[in-house]
Design an enzyme around this catalytic site. Sequence first.
Site, PDB file in Angstrom:
ATOM      1  N   LYS A  35     -23.493   9.979 -14.677  1.00 10.75           N
ATOM      2  CA  LYS A  35     -24.083   8.760 -15.011  1.00 10.75           C
ATOM      3  C   LYS A  35     -23.007   7.626 -14.357  1.00 10.75           C
ATOM      4  CE  LYS A  35     -21.418   8.997 -19.375  1.00 10.75           C
ATOM      5  NZ  LYS A  35     -21.493   9.444 -20.564  1.00 10.75           N
ATOM      6  N   ARG A 130     -24.001   7.314 -33.590  1.00  8.71           N
ATOM      7  CA  ARG A 130     -24.572   6.434 -32.437  1.00  8.71           C
ATOM      8  C   ARG A 130     -25.869   7.237 -32.410  1.00  8.71           C
ATOM      9  NH1 ARG A 130     -20.874   6.477 -27.264  1.00  8.71           N
ATOM     10  NH2 ARG A 130     -21.955   8.259 -26.914  1.00  8.71           N
ATOM     11  N   TYR A 252      -1.520 -17.404 -10.452  1.00 11.10           N
ATOM     12  CA  TYR A 252      -1.960 -18.286 -11.541  1.00 11.10           C
ATOM     13  C   TYR A 252      -1.093 -18.497 -12.685  1.00 11.10           C
ATOM     14  CZ  TYR A 252      -6.424 -18.878  -8.549  1.00 11.10           C
ATOM     15  OH  TYR A 252      -7.395 -19.264  -7.709  1.00 11.10           O
ATOM     16  N   MET A 300      -8.871 -13.007  -8.449  1.00 16.32           N
ATOM     17  CA  MET A 300     -10.227 -12.329  -8.023  1.00 16.32           C
ATOM     18  C   MET A 300      -9.974 -11.467  -6.917  1.00 16.32           C
ATOM     19  SD  MET A 300     -13.838 -14.255  -7.239  1.00 16.32           S
ATOM     20  CE  MET A 300     -13.807 -15.364  -8.838  1.00 16.32           C
TER      21      MET A 300
END
Length: 360
Positions: A35, A130, A252, A300
């Site tokens: 998956k 679940r 940053y 980023m």
Amino acid sequence: MSRPISAIVSVAAMRHNLARARALAPGARAWAVVKANAYGHGLAAALEGFADADGMALVEFDKAARLREAGWQRPILMLEGAFDPQDVAQARRDRLALVVHEPRQLDWLAAASPAAPIDVHLKFNSGMNRLGFDAAGLREAHARLSALPGIGSITLVTHFANSDLPGGADDAIARFERACAGLPGQRSLANSAAVLAVPDAHRDWVRPGIMLYGASPFADRSAAECGLRPAMKLASRLIAVQRLAPGDSVGYGSTFTATRPMRIGVVACGYADGYPRHAPSGTPVAVAGRRTGTVGRVSMDMLCVDLEPVPGASPGDEVELWGGGLVDIDEVAQAAGTIGYELMCALAPRVPLVVDRAGA
Ligand SMILES: *Cc1c(COP(=O)(O)O)cnc(C)c1O
């Protein structure tokens, strides 16, 4: 020139890890869980690396069709079953086995034409809460399925919430045994943690995922200690080198400030590539074959690294983010407060996957 980042996927490592799962559970057949684009590794590499698996298991119906188009002939199991009646039609067409965990999935099977039989994996809720039926619901569903035309085999399955903890699967196994007592059909319980640590859960079919990609399902046991090899090396290069004077900051938010003269490297890899933004300064990384740590905030497209252990480093030098033998993906995950699973799956589509067939 293209941006220097890539994820090199080793077919040989995938083969090795599948062989390891098989050796641990010699009496069981093995679904290779693929998956989420084979946990970020790509279906192309999975088809080669897991060519020896008894089946492939996933949750995405479009990708199941892709596996058939690519020539995969063995069983395919849809781990969440059908999401709508069209999925049942596709299951017949593409010969997909379906998990059934919910009454409406039974209704869709009952309403579908019984042209070709569909194999069903009937799911018991053993404590995860679940997906899956309770004990009474399981018997009811089993009786209903047994009476339907167009149903092939019925396998009884459950999924563990805590098989990565010592004894953590015991209660779920006991509940499963009680719920399934006397019901015919094969059994499937084990994820990677149970393949590695709970022999009692191996039964007829195991469902290894993360271990096939060479990461550990355990918090306190490394992939190498489990006999696994990393299947993905995330690599990039230095694109700049900066000199910092004491008091200079990086990136940053200026979260890292030099207390001594430093050389730092700027790496073409950021959170838009799938590198975790929450990795703090000091997260392990390797430059030109030497381990060091990140400095400052991950941005980023870039992150920065301390070049003190690599005094000769210069732009163009190779950087291993994880998986190349020096930095374990689980170490990076732990530093960033997550797990190897998430880092693999978060690998961004802009990072080219390079299938490495060396040694395969
Ligand atoms: C994803 C999944 C697995 C594989 O789990 P790992 O921890 O990656 O081995 C097995 N079974 C089911 C039902 C799953 O959804």
